[in-house]
Write a protein that holds these residues in place. Structure first.
Motif, PDB file in Angstrom:
ATOM      1  N   ALA A   1       0.841  -1.207   0.000  1.00 22.87           N
ATOM      2  CA  ALA A   1       0.000   0.000   0.000  1.00 22.87           C
ATOM      3  C   ALA A   1       0.872   1.252   0.000  1.00 22.87           C
ATOM      4  O   ALA A   1       0.588   2.223  -0.708  1.00 22.87           O
ATOM      5  CB  ALA A   1      -0.929   0.003   1.211  1.00 22.87           C
ATOM      6  N   ALA A   2       1.947   1.228   0.772  1.00 26.23           N
ATOM      7  CA  ALA A   2       2.808   2.415   0.870  1.00 26.23           C
ATOM      8  C   ALA A   2       3.370   2.802  -0.501  1.00 26.23           C
ATOM      9  O   ALA A   2       3.402   3.989  -0.859  1.00 26.23           O
ATOM     10  CB  ALA A   2       3.955   2.164   1.853  1.00 26.23           C
ATOM     11  N   THR A   3       3.794   1.815  -1.320  1.00 26.41           N
ATOM     12  CA  THR A   3       4.357   2.185  -2.632  1.00 26.41           C
ATOM     13  C   THR A   3       3.254   2.646  -3.586  1.00 26.41           C
ATOM     14  O   THR A   3       3.477   3.524  -4.410  1.00 26.41           O
ATOM     15  CB  THR A   3       5.137   1.041  -3.323  1.00 26.41           C
ATOM     16  OG1 THR A   3       4.315  -0.085  -3.419  1.00 26.41           O
ATOM     17  CG2 THR A   3       6.414   0.728  -2.626  1.00 26.41           C
ATOM     18  N   MET A   4       2.077   2.053  -3.471  1.00 28.15           N
ATOM     19  CA  MET A   4       0.987   2.494  -4.356  1.00 28.15           C
ATOM     20  C   MET A   4       0.564   3.926  -4.020  1.00 28.15           C
ATOM     21  O   MET A   4       0.325   4.732  -4.913  1.00 28.15           O
ATOM     22  CB  MET A   4      -0.218   1.568  -4.219  1.00 28.15           C
ATOM     23  CG  MET A   4       0.007   0.207  -4.827  1.00 28.15           C
ATOM     24  SD  MET A   4      -1.446  -0.809  -4.530  1.00 28.15           S
ATOM     25  CE  MET A   4      -0.954  -2.324  -5.323  1.00 28.15           C
ATOM     26  N   VAL A   5       0.468   4.220  -2.736  1.00 31.02           N
ATOM     27  CA  VAL A   5       0.079   5.576  -2.329  1.00 31.02           C
ATOM     28  C   VAL A   5       1.176   6.565  -2.738  1.00 31.02           C
ATOM     29  O   VAL A   5       0.884   7.672  -3.199  1.00 31.02           O
ATOM     30  CB  VAL A   5      -0.214   5.639  -0.816  1.00 31.02           C
ATOM     31  CG1 VAL A   5      -0.436   7.071  -0.354  1.00 31.02           C
ATOM     32  CG2 VAL A   5      -1.438   4.787  -0.498  1.00 31.02           C
ATOM     33  N   ALA A   6       2.441   6.149  -2.620  1.00 28.37           N
ATOM     34  CA  ALA A   6       3.543   7.022  -3.051  1.00 28.37           C
ATOM     35  C   ALA A   6       3.425   7.306  -4.549  1.00 28.37           C
ATOM     36  O   ALA A   6       3.629   8.438  -4.997  1.00 28.37           O
ATOM     37  CB  ALA A   6       4.888   6.378  -2.727  1.00 28.37           C
ATOM     38  N   GLY A   7       3.095   6.284  -5.345  1.00 29.31           N
ATOM     39  CA  GLY A   7       2.928   6.469  -6.785  1.00 29.31           C
ATOM     40  C   GLY A   7       1.795   7.435  -7.087  1.00 29.31           C
ATOM     41  O   GLY A   7       1.942   8.371  -7.887  1.00 29.31           O
ATOM     42  N   GLU A   8       0.675   7.236  -6.415  1.00 31.80           N
ATOM     43  CA  GLU A   8      -0.486   8.124  -6.628  1.00 31.80           C
ATOM     44  C   GLU A   8      -0.133   9.550  -6.206  1.00 31.80           C
ATOM     45  O   GLU A   8      -0.432  10.515  -6.903  1.00 31.80           O
ATOM     46  CB  GLU A   8      -1.660   7.579  -5.798  1.00 31.80           C
ATOM     47  CG  GLU A   8      -3.011   8.117  -6.183  1.00 31.80           C
ATOM     48  CD  GLU A   8      -3.543   7.564  -7.507  1.00 31.80           C
ATOM     49  OE1 GLU A   8      -3.233   6.403  -7.857  1.00 31.80           O
ATOM     50  OE2 GLU A   8      -4.255   8.313  -8.191  1.00 31.80           O
ATOM     51  N   ARG A   9       0.542   9.658  -5.077  1.00 32.23           N
ATOM     52  CA  ARG A   9       0.941  10.967  -4.537  1.00 32.23           C
ATOM     53  C   ARG A   9       1.836  11.720  -5.512  1.00 32.23           C
ATOM     54  O   ARG A   9       1.718  12.923  -5.693  1.00 32.23           O
ATOM     55  CB  ARG A   9       1.695  10.727  -3.217  1.00 32.23           C
ATOM     56  CG  ARG A   9       2.243  11.966  -2.543  1.00 32.23           C
ATOM     57  CD  ARG A   9       3.356  11.580  -1.573  1.00 32.23           C
ATOM     58  NE  ARG A   9       4.493  11.017  -2.283  1.00 32.23           N
ATOM     59  CZ  ARG A   9       5.455  10.292  -1.726  1.00 32.23           C
ATOM     60  NH1 ARG A   9       5.431  10.008  -0.450  1.00 32.23           N
ATOM     61  NH2 ARG A   9       6.463   9.832  -2.452  1.00 32.23           N
ATOM     62  N   ASP A  10       2.741  10.982  -6.191  1.00 27.38           N
ATOM     63  CA  ASP A  10       3.725  11.621  -7.071  1.00 27.38           C
ATOM     64  C   ASP A  10       3.247  11.724  -8.517  1.00 27.38           C
ATOM     65  O   ASP A  10       4.052  11.982  -9.420  1.00 27.38           O
ATOM     66  CB  ASP A  10       5.042  10.834  -7.041  1.00 27.38           C
ATOM     67  CG  ASP A  10       5.852  11.127  -5.787  1.00 27.38           C
ATOM     68  OD1 ASP A  10       5.287  11.663  -4.818  1.00 27.38           O
ATOM     69  OD2 ASP A  10       7.051  10.801  -5.775  1.00 27.38           O
ATOM     70  N   GLY A  11       1.955  11.500  -8.735  1.00 25.89           N
ATOM     71  CA  GLY A  11       1.439  11.647 -10.097  1.00 25.89           C
ATOM     72  C   GLY A  11       1.866  10.528 -11.031  1.00 25.89           C
ATOM     73  O   GLY A  11       1.858  10.691 -12.248  1.00 25.89           O
TER      74      GLY A  11
END
Ligand code: NDP
Length: 338
Positions: free
Chosen positions: A34-44
């Protein structure tokens, strides 16, 4: 009803973890993924953001991933770390191995970590960025499924085989680049297929090895590497160092092991971490400043640094939170009903 849904990063993280756990992922895996997916979403980087929940759920459903694998960390040599992911997603094995990788890089000047037997569907930049935050120069490589033809050939041999690099910058976000060795991401070809749009003729070949503008034909045939023979050689390098070198599968073997299930690639990843202090001793600051001169020379002529778009997106998201299409949000809520 509005077309979009706003989420805080915490809400997105909780939703992602809930979805992954609903699909049977052990809580520690769910948190790391989840942390990497949210990071991806966060960074566009939406193609590696929350959308990947659908991909991860499919991989679990198809039995491609071991949802409760317990990663095993070992030290094959003084400067080497190995994490056997036991068929689980790559994120938790990475997190488990990183402290030892950092410790060894600092002690030896350079260290490498192999992740073996992991399912890798994600972007590599979060991993190299995390190492650069520790003051280390970092490289990461992973092979994939064999979808890509070598330059001069037309049949798949390589995966999309990404390469990522990170360089620490004092007082600034690290310099990071991360891209596949293909002319275009496979996901982009898939989007063209869904939209019924033709693709440029230099993106790939059909199954008979002919040039084609038909997206589906490329997906069923072979993609091309970027930069002709240069990208092809880099893709071959990734195959070798993220496969045979670390005792893991090539992209061809990964695709064969998938046996038509359509799951994410299974195989290895190689990370290399270099401590600048190894070569430079107490002159690290002085020489990192030379790097800054180079960055200024790039930006000074209006060119942008890789990673700049991502960091700008991150700043914006940190201020206003995430905004995702309402239909997609509904799809994610449906996944909770598993
Ligand atoms: P892109 O072709 O979009 O290239 C991305 C990199 O190039 C980023 O570092 C980006 O910075 C930088 N960049 C893009 N445009 C410019 C520009 N005009 N000037 C300077 N730098 C630029 O990436 P891909 O589509 O090849 O790959 C996307 C992701 O997919 C990667 O994160 C990769 O790791 C992942 N992937 C994962 C695989 C796996 O098996 N796990 C397989 C294949 C890919 P910025 O982010 O700031 O735009």
């Amino acid at each position: 009803m509005t077309d979009t849904v706003d989420l805080t990063l915490e809400e997105a993280d909780a939703l992602a973890r809930d979805v992954l756990e609903a699909w049977g992922l052990a809580p520690d895996h769910a948190a790391a993924v989840a942390a990497t997916m949210v990071a991806g979403e966060r960074d566009g980087c939406t193609s590696h953001g929350l959308y990947r929940l659908l991909v991860a759920a499919a991989s679990v459903e198809k039995g491609v991933v071991t949802p409760d694998a317990v990663p095993e960390v070992s030290e094959p040599a003084p400067a080497l770390v190995r994490v056997d992911g036991k068929g689980g997603f790559a994120q938790l094995p990475f997190a488990r191995g990183v402290p030892l990788l950092v410790e060894k890089a600092r002690a030896k000047g350079v260290a490498a970590m192999a992740l073996n037997n992991v399912v890798h569907f994600a972007a590599l930049w979060p991993e190299v960025e995390a190492l650069a935050r520790e003051g280390l120069v970092a490289l990461a490589f992973t092979a994939n499924h064999a979808w890509v033809a070598p330059a001069g050939g037309t049949r798949p041999v390589f995966g999309t085989n990404p390469i990522a690099f990170a360089w620490p910058r004092p007082g600034r976000e690290p310099f990071v680049f991360d891209f596949a060795t293909t002319v275009i991401a496979r996901g982009d070809i898939e989007l063209h297929r869904r939209a019924g749009k033709p693709v440029p003729a230099d993106w790939g070949y059909d199954a008979e090895g002919r040039e084609t503008t038909d997206a589906k034909a490329v997906l069923d045939g072979a993609m091309r590497t970027f930069g002709g023979h240069k990208g092809s050689a880099l893709a071959a390098m990734v195959e070798l160092i993220a496969g045979p070198l670390i005792g893991d599968m090539t992209s061809a073997q990964s695709l064969a092991s998938d046996a038509g299930r359509g799951g994410s690639p299974l195989g290895g990843e190689l990370l290399i971490a270099i401590d600048p202090a190894g070569f430079l001793g107490d002159r690290v600051e002085e020489y990192l400043a030379h790097g800054e001169t180079m960055f200024a020379a790039i930006e000074g002529q209006g060119a942008r640094l890789p990673g700049a778009r991502r960091i700008a997106a991150r700043r914006e998201t940190m201020e206003r939170g995430l905004r995702i299409p309402a239909a997609f949000h509904a799809e994610l809520l449906d996944l909770l009903q598993k």
